[in-house]
Design a protein around this motif. Sequence first.
Motif, mmCIF file in Angstrom:
data_model
loop_
_atom_site.group_PDB
_atom_site.id
_atom_site.type_symbol
_atom_site.label_atom_id
_atom_site.label_comp_id
_atom_site.label_asym_id
_atom_site.label_seq_id
_atom_site.Cartn_x
_atom_site.Cartn_y
_atom_site.Cartn_z
ATOM 1 N N ARG A 115 0.784 -1.313 -0.146
ATOM 2 C CA ARG A 115 -0.108 0.151 0.207
ATOM 3 C C ARG A 115 0.983 1.031 -0.006
ATOM 4 O O ARG A 115 0.488 2.295 -0.447
ATOM 5 C CB ARG A 115 -0.887 -0.043 1.391
ATOM 6 N N TYR A 116 1.904 1.008 0.452
ATOM 7 C CA TYR A 116 2.814 2.469 0.810
ATOM 8 C C TYR A 116 3.660 2.718 -0.319
ATOM 9 O O TYR A 116 4.357 3.907 -0.249
ATOM 10 C CB TYR A 116 3.627 2.191 1.890
ATOM 11 N N ARG B 3 -7.217 2.359 -4.925
ATOM 12 C CA ARG B 3 -6.850 2.513 -3.425
ATOM 13 C C ARG B 3 -6.483 3.979 -3.114
ATOM 14 O O ARG B 3 -7.120 4.576 -2.082
ATOM 15 C CB ARG B 3 -5.497 1.685 -3.033
ATOM 16 N N ALA B 4 -6.218 4.893 -3.789
ATOM 17 C CA ALA B 4 -5.903 6.255 -3.588
ATOM 18 C C ALA B 4 -7.627 6.711 -3.401
ATOM 19 O O ALA B 4 -7.568 7.496 -2.492
ATOM 20 C CB ALA B 4 -5.190 6.892 -4.685
ATOM 21 N N GLU C 26 -8.560 5.850 0.257
ATOM 22 C CA GLU C 26 -7.585 6.598 0.955
ATOM 23 C C GLU C 26 -8.014 8.007 1.309
ATOM 24 O O GLU C 26 -8.205 8.483 2.261
ATOM 25 C CB GLU C 26 -6.214 6.632 0.634
ATOM 26 N N HIS D 286 -11.178 7.910 3.482
ATOM 27 C CA HIS D 286 -10.506 7.641 4.986
ATOM 28 C C HIS D 286 -10.204 9.234 5.374
ATOM 29 O O HIS D 286 -10.724 9.523 6.587
ATOM 30 C CB HIS D 286 -9.429 6.905 4.952
ATOM 31 N N ARG D 287 -9.595 9.808 4.474
ATOM 32 C CA ARG D 287 -8.912 11.135 5.068
ATOM 33 C C ARG D 287 -10.142 12.245 5.004
ATOM 34 O O ARG D 287 -10.313 12.917 6.281
ATOM 35 C CB ARG D 287 -8.054 11.727 4.121
ATOM 36 N N ASP E 182 -5.872 5.735 13.142
ATOM 37 C CA ASP E 182 -5.233 6.724 12.064
ATOM 38 C C ASP E 182 -3.998 6.938 12.417
ATOM 39 O O ASP E 182 -3.356 6.925 11.247
ATOM 40 C CB ASP E 182 -6.276 7.963 11.808
ATOM 41 N N GLN F 142 -1.935 4.516 10.930
ATOM 42 C CA GLN F 142 -2.016 4.048 9.468
ATOM 43 C C GLN F 142 -3.018 3.163 9.114
ATOM 44 O O GLN F 142 -3.078 2.513 8.266
ATOM 45 C CB GLN F 142 -0.481 3.592 9.006
ATOM 46 N N LEU G 283 -6.661 2.380 7.712
ATOM 47 C CA LEU G 283 -7.695 3.050 7.089
ATOM 48 C C LEU G 283 -8.983 2.667 7.099
ATOM 49 O O LEU G 283 -9.421 1.440 7.599
ATOM 50 C CB LEU G 283 -7.390 2.612 5.454
ATOM 51 N N PHE H 49 -4.725 -3.428 1.602
ATOM 52 C CA PHE H 49 -5.023 -2.321 2.163
ATOM 53 C C PHE H 49 -4.333 -2.250 3.564
ATOM 54 O O PHE H 49 -4.175 -1.304 4.394
ATOM 55 C CB PHE H 49 -6.547 -2.404 2.557
ATOM 56 N N TYR I 14 -6.890 -2.200 8.320
ATOM 57 C CA TYR I 14 -8.409 -1.606 8.228
ATOM 58 C C TYR I 14 -9.005 -1.379 9.448
ATOM 59 O O TYR I 14 -8.523 -2.097 10.539
ATOM 60 C CB TYR I 14 -8.926 -2.555 7.407
#
Lengths: 589, 589
Positions: A42-43, A138-139, A142, A145-146, B156, B159, B161, B209, B212
Amino acid sequence: MLRTHHNGELRMTHLNQEVKLCGWVSRIRDKGGMVWIDLRDRYGITQLMFDESRTSKTILDQVRSLGREYVIAASGTVIERVAKNDKISTGEIEVLVTGLEILNAAKLPPFLIEDETDGGDDLRMKYRYLDLRRNPVRANLELRHRMAQETRKYLDAQQFLEVETPVLIKSTPEGARDFVVPSRMNQGEFYALPQSPQTFKQLLMVSGFDRYFQIVKCFRDEDLRADRQPEFTQIDCEMAFIEREDILGTFEGLVRHLFQHVKGYDIGEIIRMSYDDAMRYYGNDKPDIRFEMRIATLKGHDQDMTGGQGFPVFDGAETVLAIAATGCATYTRKQLDELTEWVKRPQLGMKGLVYARLEADGSIKSSVDKFYDEGALRSWATAAAAQPGDLILVLAGDEALTRKAMSELRLEMGNRLGLRNKDVYKALWVLDFPLLEWDEEGKRWNAMHHPFTSPRPEDLEKLFSDPGAVKANAYDMVLNGTEIGGGSIRIHDRNMQSQMFEALGFSPEEAEAKFGFLLSAFEYGAPPHGGIAFGFDRLCSLFGGSESIRDFIAFPKNNAGRDTMIDAPSAIDEKQMRELGLNGKTVKR
Amino acid sequence: MLRTHHNGELRMTHLNQEVKLCGWVSRIRDKGGMVWIDLRDRYGITQLMFDESRTSKTILDQVRSLGREYVIAASGTVIERVAKNDKISTGEIEVLVTGLEILNAAKLPPFLIEDETDGGDDLRMKYRYLDLRRNPVRANLELRHRMAQETRKYLDAQQFLEVETPVLIKSTPEGARDFVVPSRMNQGEFYALPQSPQTFKQLLMVSGFDRYFQIVKCFRDEDLRADRQPEFTQIDCEMAFIEREDILGTFEGLVRHLFQHVKGYDIGEIIRMSYDDAMRYYGNDKPDIRFEMRIATLKGHDQDMTGGQGFPVFDGAETVLAIAATGCATYTRKQLDELTEWVKRPQLGMKGLVYARLEADGSIKSSVDKFYDEGALRSWATAAAAQPGDLILVLAGDEALTRKAMSELRLEMGNRLGLRNKDVYKALWVLDFPLLEWDEEGKRWNAMHHPFTSPRPEDLEKLFSDPGAVKANAYDMVLNGTEIGGGSIRIHDRNMQSQMFEALGFSPEEAEAKFGFLLSAFEYGAPPHGGIAFGFDRLCSLFGGSESIRDFIAFPKNNAGRDTMIDAPSAIDEKQMRELGLNGKTVKR
């Protein structure tokens, strides 16, 4: 610990460190004496390196057995790359591998796990867990989520309390259809899934919670159009002891905060516009104000700049509308013909398109020169705020149809002129919606928002005498031509709520059966209150610059309401049916 | 703006300011020449003051028309109180009212809106919106809000999500019963509401992911016992590329963070205990370790400290267990008789209670002196870690029954001795649960956690030869004798998952029909992964020092699964039934 670092982490500062990484084999390059693997998680991506002079034969044999999407753990030493890659964060280093473990094998995926994939929609939905491996998908999640975290951070700081309202509630067949849940313990009875927590959040205001929010799943059993989902998510909010201005201020603040903290973007001023002005100048209640090109009414119920010149099309039209397309005076005959065909499509249903060129030199010529002199044309140009070089486009016909068509034409011209840049954001409030709208089919008035919206006090007397003229104390927030949220100041008086139900054609018995608890609650000290709900899926998709909300939902359903990955809905056991006292037909799939 | 301040805000620093407050009339004291009102909102209480010499007659008349729970707005000047009240934050000031508006009247509530109310459970549930006005109930939900925000903040930062998984899924009748939702667009088919997002979170791990979480509603159609709700909330989490130790560390961190930031409490060390030890020393898998009083096995399958003395009760028993009740050697005959009756209740089903007093002077006497000499009694005392002054309590009988009874007796003695202080918190991990448990009724093995839990690798070979001996790579977190969370390292290998389904008695066809999507996902590169879920309602209730989760849910259902406030479930329209293709009986209520 299966890993010491993730794949977006290693830099030159880690040189010579012993590390262990895990991830998916994204790409293998085998140059004979050397093999490189892009290891993905993911990173990020980290390059693994295998070298016949330094890597054991056992490991090299293992490496050559790997395929795409295999899951591996690799340990080794961080070394400097010979050929650096400035496109990825770990591009200055690679890991010379001294230990390799295959954590899981992988069949060849049915489509490419790349930013651009060769998989079609159906295949990607069936294997959604592989589609979600793709960086852009995935972005999106993300980002979601943010957005959720920042929404909570802002509202928490504003003293909103997050309260979970129930999912198993009562069916109130207003608006859309409810999904229902048969009750086993109370046979013959059903729960319903909420279309929104509307009544519960109002009860929380009666309870003195003062400020409530929730990011919450809602459900509508509608025939799905593109980009509608049977389950969707709202940012749902309510405040007590407030007036409209307090709500607008608080939620401008939310949107401003999200733009600031999620995108580093200053949304600028959030203007306000009445529903009437939105309809008049933009032809719809969710105007895209990234560009002007306002609609001018050349002929309407209170004016006429087109009459008496013997042009039968305009003379016979209820409405004549114009816009000035910036810099389009140079459009060719072919372009104009094509645009004319565009407005004549059945979706718009216009009879034709009249135009006038306001040339760069200031002269003006139109397709209706036979009927209108320069003075008339110049008055149209002034009404449409045309500048030299602009093309004035004019549509005529029935008011509702023509205004809608002109709204579409305006957006189309905005697209063609590149004025609808998805990296530019403009938001506004649309205010003072009509309270009711006439349902021609049902021959009755429906609530335009919902039955709990309060009328503007000054319009109250018209509720029964002239229902269509009553404005609601309601507001929508519109972003780039899309409604992202809407709400209202609610009714908090039992009598007014009863009158509202009556205006909507509920008998007192029906009102009591469906909403008795709310009417009752209003008798025990209900404070003035109001709120708003934002469509979270849509908000995320706009922030992500996408048209499709489905790209921002982890496991969406298709247009038939099916999840093709898990194959739902599906038949249930006879035993389950019996236990529920149900006697429907079952299908075999 | 209907108010300038809320009711918990004004201090001496606001003296002489003109303010406007809103809220509910909580109390009225009319002393003739002067009237005081306690004005209440979520934030506190502010005293309003009306004085015949300074307040207009109009306002005084208004004041005298007010009743409890009326909603008012009052404007006036902040003045210093003559008689200060140090029990409330605004107790140094009051507001001399110069303007008063009644925002809404209120009928007399059916119960007192006070910390201690006179309303019974049924009444409070029917008028939940009034019950929620009471400070302790609102404080519970404020705590819940705080717990949710801090949970997200911690995860969060780690990390994780937050990903929303679907609510309309597929029925997989394992474990509890599913609630189902008939599909209108796919008649004869049903969605199911998730009992947990288990398979989806595992798919997210397959998707890469990595970490999660979700605070998510789950649903179980169970026959409700006290304190079970058909819809409940979980903190649901999953991690990839981890081992058990990573999970334990991460979620010790979560619990520590919550205690620290929500209660300012240091939870201290979170110890670890095997399932076998928990059963041996505490008689159950969720030991309350706020106090010791460990269970000693005087007679079991591998030892016997009671045999050969001719005491038929112990000689005929499978198991003899003892605890040392601290400082209870002084118990009277009457107290001991009462305790004996307590263990003989049908819920525990013991035949009797043997005891031995280890007196303060070191001498020892028992109810079975006839059979056991001092040496034997002293060996029991040592086994039970008894100190002078302790009372040794001994139960005998069938292993399972006796251990359960001793566990209950231990907790009872803990209660009587005040060792279970709800302001003291002790947490532990219970590890290495059995993978499977025998279902006597169904004559089959069931998964103790769920079918996705991995066996300990070293036990794998016993999966078919000795299923009961296989330990799971599973863990529970236990707080003050209550399980607050549980999880496991999952199976990530398709073959092992298929074997597991086989061990649970699924045919390959059944496994494919129910979980084909997961088995298929495991073939495309599934990483090692594991996770945990915390019962959020329960966690909040423990933090709030309450036994009842219902007090921590805004709108709970009763034991019959009904919401008596909105009257759900309820009958639905014939038309709705027809549209859904359902043909169940309908009821009229």
